[in-house]
Enzyme design. Structure first.
Site, mmCIF file in Angstrom:
data_model
loop_
_atom_site.group_PDB
_atom_site.id
_atom_site.type_symbol
_atom_site.label_atom_id
_atom_site.label_comp_id
_atom_site.label_asym_id
_atom_site.label_seq_id
_atom_site.Cartn_x
_atom_site.Cartn_y
_atom_site.Cartn_z
ATOM 1 N N TYR A 187 47.887 20.279 -65.218
ATOM 2 C CA TYR A 187 47.785 19.890 -63.586
ATOM 3 C C TYR A 187 47.740 21.387 -63.177
ATOM 4 O O TYR A 187 48.512 22.136 -63.420
ATOM 5 C CB TYR A 187 49.236 19.328 -63.621
ATOM 6 C CG TYR A 187 49.488 18.866 -61.958
ATOM 7 C CD1 TYR A 187 49.018 17.903 -61.311
ATOM 8 C CD2 TYR A 187 50.125 20.002 -61.261
ATOM 9 C CE1 TYR A 187 49.307 17.528 -60.260
ATOM 10 C CE2 TYR A 187 50.424 19.567 -59.996
ATOM 11 C CZ TYR A 187 50.077 18.549 -59.420
ATOM 12 O OH TYR A 187 50.175 18.437 -58.079
ATOM 13 N N GLU A 228 44.379 19.465 -55.171
ATOM 14 C CA GLU A 228 45.374 18.952 -56.433
ATOM 15 C C GLU A 228 44.237 18.838 -57.464
ATOM 16 O O GLU A 228 43.148 17.631 -57.172
ATOM 17 C CB GLU A 228 46.171 18.032 -56.208
ATOM 18 C CG GLU A 228 47.079 17.418 -57.213
ATOM 19 C CD GLU A 228 47.717 16.236 -56.904
ATOM 20 O OE1 GLU A 228 48.991 16.069 -57.305
ATOM 21 O OE2 GLU A 228 47.509 15.404 -56.101
#
Length: 416
Positions: A138, A226
Site C-alpha cells: 500500500y 492512493e
C-alpha cells in the site's frame, strides 16, 4: 487510528455534509494519467462499441485479458446487467471472447451494491493485460495540515482495508513527511521500499515508482494519490494496479485538461450538476424548507437551527463569497424546482458578499419565478441597510428576520 489514516478515510469516503465539487475519473482515465508520468501500470485499451474496437483488440496481444466495465462504483465484479449478463469484470485467455464480453456490457446498465437500483449505463469498457500478483503493498501520498505539506504513507499490508491495518497492526504503517519543493531523497525512497518488503532489484524499481508518483502528485495538483495495491508480479515488476486520485479544485484553472475529463454519473442529482455550473454547492435533503446561505459553516448552522425550531431543511445550498445576482437567481430556480420545498430561508452574512447584491437577486428571482411559497430573509453585514430597503420597497411579501434564530422560527411558523 492515526490522524493521517483518518485523513485518508475522509478523502476516500467524502460525505456531502459540507459539499465540495469532486472530480470523478473512471479507472482507465486514472491509469492514463499514471502512464503519462511513466508510472508502471498494466497495459490497457478502451473499447466503446465503435467500428475501431475489432482492430484495437486484434493488435492487443496478451496471454490473459481482464475486461472491466467502466463506471464510478465498486462491486463491479459481482454486479449484474439489466440484460441479465452477470459480472462487470471478466478474465479470459481467449482474445475472441473480448469483443463478445464487451458487447454484452456497453449500452446496458450495471447494477451493484453501490449503484442506484436502476444501475449505471456502461459506455466504455477497459481491456487490460492480466498480471500474476505475488505480493501486494500500500502507498499513499496526501496533503496533510498537521505536517503543513505532503506526507507519504506506506504499508507492506496492501490490497486490504488500510484503516483496519492501522488499527490492528500499527507497526505496519510508515509515515514520511515530504518536501513539496524537492524530489524525495534516494535514501528515503530506498528506506520506504525496504519497509514495503521489496527485495533485491525490486527495491530500486519500487523506489523509482514512488518518485514518479510524487512527480505526478505535484504536477497535477493532487491532494491525494492512493495506490492499493502497489503490487509485485511473478516477473519482478512493481505495478500500480489500482489508483485513486483526488485533486485540488482550486487548481482547476491550470489543470483544465484533467478537469475536462470529469465524469458526471447518471445517479448525480441534476440540480447538483446545474448548481456546479454556476459555482454553487447544492445537496438535496428530505425536508421542506429550502436554504440559501453563503459559506459552508453558516449553512450547517442554518440547518441545525431549523431543526431546533422543529423544521426540516430541504437542502444545503452555499452560494459562496463572490456571488452575483445571476447566481442568486439560479439558486432560487434550483430551490423551487424541488416540489418538497414549501418555504425558503435566506441567511447571508455579508463580509465579502454585498448584501445589496443578494437583495437585488432575491427580488428579481421572486418576480421572475412568481414565487408562491413563504420567503424569510436574514441579512447582516456589508450594505445591509441598503439591502433591507431593497426588500422593503420590492412590494413582495418577504419576511425579514433580526437574527438566525428569528429567521428559523419564522420559516417554520410560516409552514404551520
Amino acid at each position: 487510528m492515526s490522524f493521517l489514516l483518518r485523513a485518508v478515510t475522509t478523502a476516500r469516503h467524502i460525505v456531502h455534509k459540507v459539499p465540495v465539487r469532486n472530480l470523478n475519473l473512471l479507472e482507465f482515465q486514472s491509469k492514463d494519467l499514471l502512464q503519462k508520468y511513466g508510472v508502471a501500470i498494466q497495459q490497457f485499451k478502451v473499447l466503446d462499441n465503435s467500428k475501431a474496437d475489432a482492430e484495437v483488440v486484434k493488435t492487443f496481444e496478451c496471454p490473459e485479458y481482464v475486461v472491466k466495465a467502466q463506471i464510478l462504483a465498486g462491486g463491479r465484479g459481482k454486479g449484474t446487467f439489466d440484460n441479465g449478463f452477470k459480472g462487470g469484470v471478466h478474465i479470459t485467455t481467449n482474445k475472441s471472447e473480448v469483443l463478445s464480453l464487451t458487447q454484452q456490457m456497453i449500452g446496458n446498465r450495471l447494477i451493484t451494491k453501490q449503484t442506484p437500483k436502476s444501475g449505471i449505463l456502461v459506455n466504455k469498457v477497459m481491456v487490460a493485460r492480466s498480471i500474476n500478483i505475488t505480493r501486494e503493498t500500500y502507498l499513499c501520498i496526501l496533503l496533510d495540515r498537521e505536517h503543513n505539506g505532503p506526507v507519504l504513507i506506506a504499508s507492506p499490508a496492501g490490497g486490504m482495508d488500510i484503516e483496519a491495518v492501522a488499527e490492528e497492526t500499527p507497526e505496519k504503517i510508515k509515515t514520511v513527511p515530504l518536501d513539496i519543493d524537492k524530489p524525495i531523497p534516494e535514501s528515503t525512497l530506498l528506506e520506504v521500499a525496504k519497509f514495503l518488503e521489496f527485495k533485491g532489484d525490486s527495491v530500486k524499481r519500487c523506489a523509482e515508482e514512488i518518485q514518479k508518483l510524487y512527480t505526478l502528485f505535484k504536477a497535477v495538483d493532487a491532494v491525494q494519490i492512493e495506490i492499493n495495491p502497489l503490487a509485485e508480479t511473478d516477473k519482478g515488476e512493481v505495478i500500480s494496479v489500482d489508483a485513486k486520485l483526488n485533486f485540488d479544485d482550486n487548481a482547476q484553472f491550470r489543470q483544465k485538461d484533467i478537469f475536462s475529463m470529469d465524469v458526471t454519473e447518471e445517479e448525480s442529482d441534476p440540480r447538483e450538476v446545474e448548481a456546479a455550473k454556476y459555482n454553487l454547492n447544492y445537496v438535496a435533503m428530505d425536508g421542506n424548507i429550502g436554504c440559501l446561505v453563503n459559506g459552508a459553516g453558516l449553512a450547517m448552522a442554518t440547518m441545525d437551527i431549523i431543526k431546533l425550531n422543529g423544521g426540516e431543511p430541504a437542502n444545503f445550498l452555499d452560494v459562496g463569497g463572490g456571488v452575483k445576482e445571476d447566481q442568486v437567481a439560479k439558486a432560487f430556480e434550483i430551490l423551487t424546482a424541488d416540489p418538497k420545498v414549501k418555504g425558503i430561508l435566506v441567511n447571508v452574512f455579508g463580509g465579502i458578499v454585498n448584501c445589496a447584491t443578494i437583495a437585488n437577486g432575491i427580488v428579481a428571482a421572486s418576480k421572475k419565478l412568481q414565487l408562491n411559497v413563504p420567503l424569510v430573509v436574514r441579512l447582516e453585514g456589508t450594505n445591509v441597510n441598503q439591502a433591507r430597503e431593497i426588500l422593503k420597497n420590492s412590494g413582495l411579501p418577504i419576511q425579514t428576520a433580526s437574527d438566525l434564530d428569528d429567521a428559523a422560527h419564522k420559516a417554520v411558523a410560516a409552514l404551520n
